[in-house]
Scaffold this motif. Structure first.
Motif, PDB file in Angstrom:
ATOM      1  N   ASP A  32      42.643  35.184  40.327  1.00 31.27           N
ATOM      2  CA  ASP A  32      43.823  34.496  40.839  1.00 31.27           C
ATOM      3  C   ASP A  32      44.249  35.160  42.146  1.00 31.27           C
ATOM      4  O   ASP A  32      44.871  36.216  42.153  1.00 31.27           O
ATOM      5  N   SER A  33      43.894  34.531  43.255  1.00 30.62           N
ATOM      6  CA  SER A  33      44.221  35.063  44.579  1.00 30.62           C
ATOM      7  C   SER A  33      45.264  34.223  45.285  1.00 30.62           C
ATOM      8  O   SER A  33      45.411  34.311  46.502  1.00 30.62           O
ATOM      9  N   SER A  34      45.986  33.391  44.517  1.00 30.30           N
ATOM     10  CA  SER A  34      46.935  32.469  45.138  1.00 30.30           C
ATOM     11  C   SER A  34      48.019  33.193  45.923  1.00 30.30           C
ATOM     12  O   SER A  34      48.469  32.718  46.969  1.00 30.30           O
ATOM     13  N   LYS A  35      48.443  34.352  45.442  1.00 22.86           N
ATOM     14  CA  LYS A  35      49.500  35.059  46.163  1.00 22.86           C
ATOM     15  C   LYS A  35      49.007  35.645  47.481  1.00 22.86           C
ATOM     16  O   LYS A  35      49.803  35.991  48.355  1.00 22.86           O
ATOM     17  N   PHE A  36      47.686  35.747  47.627  1.00 29.50           N
ATOM     18  CA  PHE A  36      47.123  36.250  48.884  1.00 29.50           C
ATOM     19  C   PHE A  36      46.743  35.110  49.824  1.00 29.50           C
ATOM     20  O   PHE A  36      46.305  35.359  50.952  1.00 29.50           O
ATOM     21  N   ARG A  37      46.866  33.857  49.355  1.00 28.05           N
ATOM     22  CA  ARG A  37      46.485  32.658  50.123  1.00 28.05           C
ATOM     23  C   ARG A  37      45.029  32.751  50.568  1.00 28.05           C
ATOM     24  O   ARG A  37      44.671  32.386  51.680  1.00 28.05           O
ATOM     25  N   GLY A  38      44.188  33.246  49.698  1.00 25.33           N
ATOM     26  CA  GLY A  38      42.775  33.398  50.001  1.00 25.33           C
ATOM     27  C   GLY A  38      42.165  34.489  49.138  1.00 25.33           C
ATOM     28  O   GLY A  38      42.875  35.212  48.441  1.00 25.33           O
ATOM     29  N   ILE A  39      40.838  34.612  49.184  1.00 23.11           N
ATOM     30  CA  ILE A  39      40.148  35.599  48.360  1.00 23.11           C
ATOM     31  C   ILE A  39      40.471  37.008  48.840  1.00 23.11           C
ATOM     32  O   ILE A  39      40.296  37.331  50.017  1.00 23.11           O
ATOM     33  N   HIS A  40      40.920  37.848  47.926  1.00 28.78           N
ATOM     34  CA  HIS A  40      41.233  39.236  48.241  1.00 28.78           C
ATOM     35  C   HIS A  40      40.134  40.111  47.634  1.00 28.78           C
ATOM     36  O   HIS A  40      39.966  40.137  46.401  1.00 28.78           O
ATOM     37  N   PRO A  41      39.351  40.818  48.456  1.00 25.89           N
ATOM     38  CA  PRO A  41      38.181  41.566  47.949  1.00 25.89           C
ATOM     39  C   PRO A  41      38.518  42.543  46.829  1.00 25.89           C
ATOM     40  O   PRO A  41      37.796  42.609  45.828  1.00 25.89           O
ATOM     41  N   ILE A  42      39.593  43.310  46.979  1.00 24.10           N
ATOM     42  CA  ILE A  42      39.929  44.305  45.959  1.00 24.10           C
ATOM     43  C   ILE A  42      40.338  43.621  44.658  1.00 24.10           C
ATOM     44  O   ILE A  42      39.917  44.015  43.564  1.00 24.10           O
ATOM     45  N   ALA A  43      41.169  42.586  44.781  1.00 28.22           N
ATOM     46  CA  ALA A  43      41.599  41.863  43.577  1.00 28.22           C
ATOM     47  C   ALA A  43      40.401  41.225  42.870  1.00 28.22           C
ATOM     48  O   ALA A  43      40.322  41.230  41.630  1.00 28.22           O
ATOM     49  N   ALA A  44      39.454  40.677  43.646  1.00 28.07           N
ATOM     50  CA  ALA A  44      38.265  40.064  43.051  1.00 28.07           C
ATOM     51  C   ALA A  44      37.418  41.104  42.331  1.00 28.07           C
ATOM     52  O   ALA A  44      36.909  40.861  41.229  1.00 28.07           O
ATOM     53  N   HIS A  45      37.271  42.280  42.952  1.00 25.43           N
ATOM     54  CA  HIS A  45      36.499  43.356  42.327  1.00 25.43           C
ATOM     55  C   HIS A  45      37.148  43.792  41.021  1.00 25.43           C
ATOM     56  O   HIS A  45      36.465  43.984  39.994  1.00 25.43           O
ATOM     57  N   GLU A  46      38.443  43.957  41.022  1.00 21.03           N
ATOM     58  CA  GLU A  46      39.150  44.361  39.801  1.00 21.03           C
ATOM     59  C   GLU A  46      39.019  43.295  38.714  1.00 21.03           C
ATOM     60  O   GLU A  46      38.908  43.618  37.525  1.00 21.03           O
ATOM     61  N   SER A  47      39.021  42.035  39.117  1.00 22.03           N
ATOM     62  CA  SER A  47      38.867  40.954  38.143  1.00 22.03           C
ATOM     63  C   SER A  47      37.506  41.026  37.463  1.00 22.03           C
ATOM     64  O   SER A  47      37.388  40.801  36.242  1.00 22.03           O
ATOM     65  N   HIS A  48      36.450  41.319  38.233  1.00 22.29           N
ATOM     66  CA  HIS A  48      35.122  41.488  37.634  1.00 22.29           C
ATOM     67  C   HIS A  48      35.129  42.633  36.628  1.00 22.29           C
ATOM     68  O   HIS A  48      34.587  42.524  35.521  1.00 22.29           O
ATOM     69  N   GLN A  49      35.739  43.755  37.026  1.00 22.74           N
ATOM     70  CA  GLN A  49      35.762  44.914  36.147  1.00 22.74           C
ATOM     71  C   GLN A  49      36.522  44.623  34.852  1.00 22.74           C
ATOM     72  O   GLN A  49      36.170  45.128  33.786  1.00 22.74           O
ATOM     73  N   GLU A  50      37.545  43.813  34.941  1.00 21.97           N
ATOM     74  CA  GLU A  50      38.364  43.509  33.770  1.00 21.97           C
ATOM     75  C   GLU A  50      37.724  42.474  32.840  1.00 21.97           C
ATOM     76  O   GLU A  50      37.942  42.516  31.628  1.00 21.97           O
ATOM     77  N   ASN A  51      36.928  41.556  33.405  1.00 18.93           N
ATOM     78  CA  ASN A  51      36.494  40.399  32.626  1.00 18.93           C
ATOM     79  C   ASN A  51      35.009  40.342  32.280  1.00 18.93           C
ATOM     80  O   ASN A  51      34.635  39.655  31.324  1.00 18.93           O
ATOM     81  N   LEU A  52      34.163  41.032  33.035  1.00 19.26           N
ATOM     82  CA  LEU A  52      32.729  40.856  32.840  1.00 19.26           C
ATOM     83  C   LEU A  52      32.274  41.301  31.452  1.00 19.26           C
ATOM     84  O   LEU A  52      31.527  40.598  30.773  1.00 19.26           O
ATOM     85  N   ALA A  53      32.710  42.474  31.019  1.00 17.58           N
ATOM     86  CA  ALA A  53      32.251  42.994  29.726  1.00 17.58           C
ATOM     87  C   ALA A  53      32.630  42.060  28.585  1.00 17.58           C
ATOM     88  O   ALA A  53      31.823  41.792  27.675  1.00 17.58           O
ATOM     89  N   SER A  54      33.852  41.530  28.616  1.00 16.76           N
ATOM     90  CA  SER A  54      34.282  40.636  27.534  1.00 16.76           C
ATOM     91  C   SER A  54      33.508  39.329  27.554  1.00 16.76           C
ATOM     92  O   SER A  54      33.193  38.757  26.494  1.00 16.76           O
ATOM     93  N   LEU A  55      33.168  38.826  28.754  1.00 18.10           N
ATOM     94  CA  LEU A  55      32.364  37.605  28.840  1.00 18.10           C
ATOM     95  C   LEU A  55      30.963  37.843  28.290  1.00 18.10           C
ATOM     96  O   LEU A  55      30.391  36.982  27.600  1.00 18.10           O
ATOM     97  N   VAL A  56      30.376  38.993  28.628  1.00 20.09           N
ATOM     98  CA  VAL A  56      29.049  39.317  28.105  1.00 20.09           C
ATOM     99  C   VAL A  56      29.092  39.412  26.574  1.00 20.09           C
ATOM    100  O   VAL A  56      28.218  38.898  25.868  1.00 20.09           O
ATOM    101  N   ALA A  57      30.132  40.075  26.051  1.00 15.44           N
ATOM    102  CA  ALA A  57      30.268  40.201  24.601  1.00 15.44           C
ATOM    103  C   ALA A  57      30.376  38.832  23.937  1.00 15.44           C
ATOM    104  O   ALA A  57      29.775  38.576  22.882  1.00 15.44           O
ATOM    105  N   GLU A  58      31.136  37.935  24.555  1.00 20.44           N
ATOM    106  CA  GLU A  58      31.271  36.579  24.006  1.00 20.44           C
ATOM    107  C   GLU A  58      29.955  35.816  24.098  1.00 20.44           C
ATOM    108  O   GLU A  58      29.579  35.082  23.172  1.00 20.44           O
ATOM    109  N   ALA A  59      29.247  35.993  25.217  1.00 21.26           N
ATOM    110  CA  ALA A  59      27.969  35.300  25.402  1.00 21.26           C
ATOM    111  C   ALA A  59      26.959  35.718  24.343  1.00 21.26           C
ATOM    112  O   ALA A  59      26.198  34.883  23.827  1.00 21.26           O
TER     113      ALA A  59
END
Length: 499
Positions: free
Chosen positions: A69-96
């Protein structure tokens, strides 16, 4: 599962020429990861033969993504995107993993055992993209490869976009043929019959890339045209942030403002029963440009200009401003026959239209600032529609030039911007007007146009079947030209090899 030092050494130094039994299995299963930008996506994809026809088909057992969710930055924010991967990737893999199909084995005693299959290999986006984000996916994929003692395939992101219609072809075959029973014999997957067949042209349009690519084979993709400055998706997002009313931007639930702008200009009528995906386009052969135009001509009032002068007259609005196609003219003469694209001037021009008043006598921009809150919704819609039309005509003209130099029966449009239906209609109309009405136009379904792990898994499938393997010490590649598909430029290794 205990991994010995010998087994670990074998994974780290896996031969680049695999055995035939690995290349031609009777079915293939991969877990795929995509983290190149702001989408965290994981898929479980299987490829196998249908028992009655012998044709191969693909089945998605799991496919999910979480967008930062980068809406508050009005565009893709590299740090926020990186943190999102770190927060969500493991749980998605576990679900997969919970969606990986079971395998059935029988003991000598006759007892039947069911256990979770282990994927035959791991597919992961290696590049190009944001380096830190890519590393999140690559390192996770390496861990899975070590834990399962399976090969690793690092996938080129743009190659995956180009091959997306082939994935869709394999998925459609299962949908039309039905699940049925599947071949469990020793016969192996030999030839994947999917569409489009090589060669074909691809226009890859997203917020990170705008490329016209001639695909002659799985690993032979030539860039025919590219943008001189910013990508089309970036241009549309910038224009949307300038033109859309503040209330519309605030209500947007994502930073994909180009898609918001399309809905602002062309809100879907609830009485419009025209399908988003034409029924005839679900066949392997796709849909001819002329058929696509006939099906959607009631949705848009668009005519291809006969010449540049006609286009210039049409681009003059009733508000006094004009939005003209990029690279139409330059000091050196006419540039509209060049296989290059440019979008920064378009977004800059729109910004000036919104920012400054015009002299009523000369119709030229002044240095007097406009009162933004007084610009009507009607004018904003016109400016948004003019901008999209001009941008889409620009890339459609390059597709025509590309076909003149690289004849092909099929044109593929993939990437996030490919989900824009106005783009689809303008391209099909341009092809018809320029004598290419019989050319097949292929647009993947919208959820496969944007970044996703399904396309990464499919490309991994095709590369695996051709003998590609990656070593466990590969690194993410932020810049990776398609011309160097088999040898990433900033990798100290040689990259995947083909047998």
């Amino acid at each position: 599962m205990r991994i010995t030092q010998t087994a670990l050494h074998g994974l780290l130094r896996r031969p680049l020429v695999p055995s035939p039994s690995l290349i031609r299995p009777r079915s293939l299963l991969t877990l795929a990861i995509e983290t190149s930008c702001d989408d965290t996506s994981v898929a479980v994809l299987e490829l196998r033969q249908h028992d009655s026809s012998g044709r191969t088909f693909a089945q998605l057992h799991f496919h999910k993504k979480i967008t930062c969710d980068s809406s508050k930055f009005r565009g893709i924010h590299p740090i926020a995107a990186h943190e999102s991967h770190q927060e969500n990737l493991a749980s998605l893999v576990a679900e997969a993993i919970t969606h990986i199909p079971n395998s059935t084995t029988k003991r000598a005693s006759g007892e039947t055992l069911n256990s979770r299959q282990i994927p035959d290999f791991i597919s992961v986006t290696r590049g190009p993209g944001m380096r830190a984000n890519l590393f999140t996916g690559v390192d996770t994929a390496k861990g899975l490869a070590v834990a399962w003692q399976k090969p690793l395939i690092g996938v080129h992101h743009m190659q995956a976009h180009a091959l997306t219609p082939r994935l869709e072809s394999a998925l459609r075959f299962r949908e039309t043929a039905g699940t049925g029973s599947h071949d469990q014999s020793s016969e192996a997957i030999e030839n994947i019959h999917v569409e489009p067949q090589y060669p074909f042209l691809s226009m890859l349009v997203s917020g990170g890339h705008t490329l016209l690519v001639h695909s002659a084979a799985l690993t032979h993709h030539e860039i025919v045209a590219s943008t001189l400055d910013i990508p089309l998706g970036d241009c549309l997002d910038k224009i949307a942030r300038i033109v859309l009313p503040p209330a519309v931007l605030e209500e947007a639930n994502s930073s994909m403002y180009g898609a918001v702008m399309e809905e602002f200009v062309f809100p879907r009528d609830r009485h419009d029963d025209t399908p988003d995906i034409p029924p005839k386009a679900t066949s392997d052969s796709g849909l001819a440009a002329s058929e696509y135009v006939d099906m959607y001509k009631t949705r848009y009032t668009y005519l291809v200009p006969d010449n540049n002068e006609q286009a210039l007259r049409r681009n003059a609005s009733k508000w006094g401003w004009s939005v003209n196609e990029p690279l139409t003219k330059a000091s050196g003469g006419i540039k509209n026959k060049s296989l290059t694209m440019s979008f920064s001037g378009l977004s800059t021009g729109v910004e000036k239209i919104m920012k400054y008043e015009r002299d009523p006598q000369t119709n030229k921009l002044t240095k007097i600032g406009r009162q933004i809150d007084r610009i009507s919704i009607e004018e904003r819609k016109d400016l948004a529609e003019f901008s999209m039309r001009v941008a889409f005509e620009h890339i459609a003209s390059r597709v025509v030039l590309g076909l003149q130099q690289h004849p092909a029966e099929t044109v593929v449009v993939a990437g996030g911007v490919a989900s824009n239906y106005y783009l689809r209609y303008i391209l099909a109309s341009m092809l018809c007007a320029r004598g290419y009405g019989d050319v097949k136009v292929v647009f993947p379904r919208p959820n496969l146009c944007c970044d996703n792990a399904a396309m990464i898994g499919w490309t991994g499938m095709e590369m695996y079947l051709e003998g590609a393997r990656d070593r466990l010490d590969i690194r993410a590649v932020s810049k990776w030209p398609l011309s160097q598909l088999l040898s990433p430029p900033d990798d100290k290794l040689t990259g995947p090899k083909m047998i």
